[in-house]
Design a protein around this motif. Structure first.
Motif, PDB file in Angstrom:
ATOM      1  N   CYS A  64       0.693  -1.126   0.031  1.00  0.00           N
ATOM      2  CA  CYS A  64      -0.109   0.150   0.002  1.00  0.00           C
ATOM      3  C   CYS A  64       0.828   1.224   0.039  1.00  0.00           C
ATOM      4  O   CYS A  64       0.735   2.182  -0.764  1.00  0.00           O
ATOM      5  CB  CYS A  64      -0.842  -0.041   1.084  1.00  0.00           C
ATOM      6  N   ALA A  65       1.702   1.296   0.793  1.00  0.00           N
ATOM      7  CA  ALA A  65       2.662   2.411   0.869  1.00  0.00           C
ATOM      8  C   ALA A  65       3.478   2.794  -0.303  1.00  0.00           C
ATOM      9  O   ALA A  65       3.580   3.798  -0.880  1.00  0.00           O
ATOM     10  CB  ALA A  65       3.813   2.420   2.201  1.00  0.00           C
ATOM     11  N   ASN A  66       4.101   1.543  -0.930  1.00  0.00           N
ATOM     12  CA  ASN A  66       4.661   1.706  -2.287  1.00  0.00           C
ATOM     13  C   ASN A  66       3.851   2.215  -3.412  1.00  0.00           C
ATOM     14  O   ASN A  66       4.375   2.750  -4.361  1.00  0.00           O
ATOM     15  CB  ASN A  66       5.488   0.468  -2.544  1.00  0.00           C
ATOM     16  N   SER A  67       2.620   1.739  -3.187  1.00  0.00           N
ATOM     17  CA  SER A  67       1.555   1.825  -4.512  1.00  0.00           C
ATOM     18  C   SER A  67       0.898   3.479  -4.128  1.00  0.00           C
ATOM     19  O   SER A  67       0.194   3.797  -5.066  1.00  0.00           O
ATOM     20  CB  SER A  67       0.460   0.882  -4.394  1.00  0.00           C
ATOM     21  N   SER A  98      14.080  -0.990  -4.646  1.00  0.00           N
ATOM     22  CA  SER A  98      12.886  -0.123  -5.577  1.00  0.00           C
ATOM     23  C   SER A  98      11.447  -0.510  -4.927  1.00  0.00           C
ATOM     24  O   SER A  98      10.541   0.440  -5.153  1.00  0.00           O
ATOM     25  CB  SER A  98      12.791  -0.516  -7.116  1.00  0.00           C
ATOM     26  N   TRP A  99      11.449  -1.602  -4.102  1.00  0.00           N
ATOM     27  CA  TRP A  99      10.122  -1.889  -3.792  1.00  0.00           C
ATOM     28  C   TRP A  99      10.384  -2.713  -2.117  1.00  0.00           C
ATOM     29  O   TRP A  99      10.332  -3.795  -2.213  1.00  0.00           O
ATOM     30  CB  TRP A  99       9.294  -2.955  -4.535  1.00  0.00           C
ATOM     31  N   LYS A 158       4.546  -9.228  -3.313  1.00  0.00           N
ATOM     32  CA  LYS A 158       4.730  -7.757  -3.886  1.00  0.00           C
ATOM     33  C   LYS A 158       3.803  -7.490  -4.999  1.00  0.00           C
ATOM     34  O   LYS A 158       3.857  -8.267  -6.019  1.00  0.00           O
ATOM     35  CB  LYS A 158       6.157  -7.609  -4.069  1.00  0.00           C
ATOM     36  N   MET A 159       3.081  -6.338  -4.899  1.00  0.00           N
ATOM     37  CA  MET A 159       2.203  -5.877  -5.989  1.00  0.00           C
ATOM     38  C   MET A 159       2.082  -4.389  -5.854  1.00  0.00           C
ATOM     39  O   MET A 159       1.905  -3.813  -4.866  1.00  0.00           O
ATOM     40  CB  MET A 159       0.866  -6.586  -5.823  1.00  0.00           C
ATOM     41  N   LEU A 177      10.683 -13.202  -4.860  1.00  0.00           N
ATOM     42  CA  LEU A 177      10.400 -12.325  -3.899  1.00  0.00           C
ATOM     43  C   LEU A 177      11.502 -10.986  -3.784  1.00  0.00           C
ATOM     44  O   LEU A 177      11.056  -9.773  -3.798  1.00  0.00           O
ATOM     45  CB  LEU A 177       9.990 -12.911  -2.645  1.00  0.00           C
ATOM     46  N   ASP A 178      12.709 -11.290  -3.570  1.00  0.00           N
ATOM     47  CA  ASP A 178      13.774 -10.496  -3.483  1.00  0.00           C
ATOM     48  C   ASP A 178      13.495  -9.454  -2.523  1.00  0.00           C
ATOM     49  O   ASP A 178      13.129  -8.428  -2.882  1.00  0.00           O
ATOM     50  CB  ASP A 178      14.099  -9.978  -4.907  1.00  0.00           C
TER      51      ASP A 178
END
Length: 379
Positions: free
Chosen positions: A47-50, A273-274, A133-134, A267-268
């Motif tokens: 959510c934060a990254n989006s 970047s994410w 991750k999405m 998953l990394d």
């Protein structure tokens, strides 16, 4: 991209009964994962990254730890002006008297007033117990491009496993024409991920009608989505490509941890970047003794290793004594493995102590052994 017109609601009230002793006193989304994380870190970080600033977390079962953990929105950068993580447990209301969430749709229905206070155009509904991750912004763009009433994220699963999931059958454009819950003979392999985007005004009307229906189980998969399809609303499937894991069993939780050790790990967690944000635990740096033998392992801060650790994930504060061996295992925070003990293909719960020369698990075992209480060794 900041999303002013979409609000997220995370369904985080699950008991996680198949995780046995791990969820006796803690909700499934608060279970530890990956050395330093909790499962709910993933949807919150997504959510934060989006660019989603307002997130409601709907809790119910054994929610004390989860409530206090998720309420610290600063961990995910969701504590600035006009942003926040809001904990929404069931609450008794004068007009209904309800004090539990009866289903996934009912959980949203009971919080219509909270959602209305932000007047979102779109509502994003997430599960609090999946690891992935999405970018939800990309899913919203897909939703808008198709002029959809609802968009459901799906992932392709092997056909032989499709009967375990809710399956979305689509036409050539990606529009959903049929939904089947755990079909014996699936027509496709597009499994629902439990991630939905709805046009809020439409969903609001449907939820109000659903609350008045005594025959409804008040669930998105069983009631809301089938009703939308019956009413010929526009539903689209959003195909997700990437790592996704429903850690509903001891074996799947162990596998998800082991995946982090794979060279091809999709998953990394090192991807800058994410980022996946979590609690910054105060602990000493890890210590590796002169006699330690380590081969391919996640070893978190606070660990003290004097024995052998191979192909394993060790959480904060784990201690492995001289002569002890930890192989193909996951050791939760605070686990202690005494001298000469051997732990193989096991998942050891928080703060469990494995006694001197004790043997836990087996390389030949088909299932992962869960160790949830102290194992006595030699006195």
């Amino acid at each position: 991209m900041k999303q002013d017109n979409m609000l997220a609601m995370i369904l985080a009230g699950g008991r996680g009964t198949r995780l046995h002793d791990l969820t006796k006193k803690v909700a499934k989304p608060a279970v530890s994962y990956g050395g330093k994380y909790r499962i709910i870190d993933f949807p919150l970080s997504n959510c934060a990254n989006s660019g989603i600033d307002i997130v409601g977390v709907l809790t119910q079962y054994e929610s004390v730890l989860l409530n206090s953990y998720a309420a610290a929105g600063r961990r995910w950068g969701l504590d600035a002006k006009d942003s926040g993580v809001y904990i929404l447990p069931p609450r008794e209301k004068a007009d209904t008297g309800l004090d539990v969430y009866r289903g996934t749709a009912d959980a949203i229905s009971q919080n219509i007033d909270f959602i209305d206070s932000y007047s979102p155009e779109y509502l994003l509904i997430l599960s609090g117990d999946h690891i992935y991750k999405m970018d939800y912004d990309k899913m919203l763009e897909y939703h808008k491009a198709n002029h959809a009433d609802a968009t459901i994220a799906v992932i392709e699963v092997p056909m032989k496993e499709a009967s375990r999931f809710g399956i979305m059958n689509t036409n050539e454009t990606g529009r959903i024409v049929e939904f089947e819950e755990k079909p014996e003979k699936p027509k496709s392999n597009l499994a629902s991920m439990g991630i939905y985007i709805f046009n809020w005004k439409l969903l609001r009307k449907m939820l109000l009608a659903d609350m008045k229906n005594p025959e409804s189980s008040h669930d998105f998969g069983k009631d809301i989505i089938p009703t939308m399809l019956a009413d010929e609303k526009t539903l689209f499937a959003y195909k997700f490509k990437g790592y996704w894991k429903d850690v509903g069993t001891i074996d799947s939780l162990w596998e998800a941890n082991m995946d982090l050790l794979s060279k091809n790990n999709a998953l990394d967690l090192n991807d800058s970047s994410w980022k996946i944000y979590t609690e910054d635990v105060t602990a000493l740096p890890q210590f590796v003794g002169a006699d330690a033998d380590i081969d391919r392992a996640f070893i978190t801060q606070g660990c003290v290793i004097n024995g052998t650790v191979k192909n394993s994930v060790l959480f904060t504060g784990v201690k492995v004594a001289t002569g002890a061996k930890v192989i193909d295992s996951v050791l939760m925070p605070g686990v202690e493995v005494a001298e000469g003990a051997v732990v193989t293909r096991a998942l050891v719960a928080d703060k469990v102590k494995i006694g001197k020369n004790a043997v836990v698990g087996s390389a030949d075992s088909e299932n992962i052994e869960l160790v949830a209480k102290r194992v006595k060794g030699e006195e």
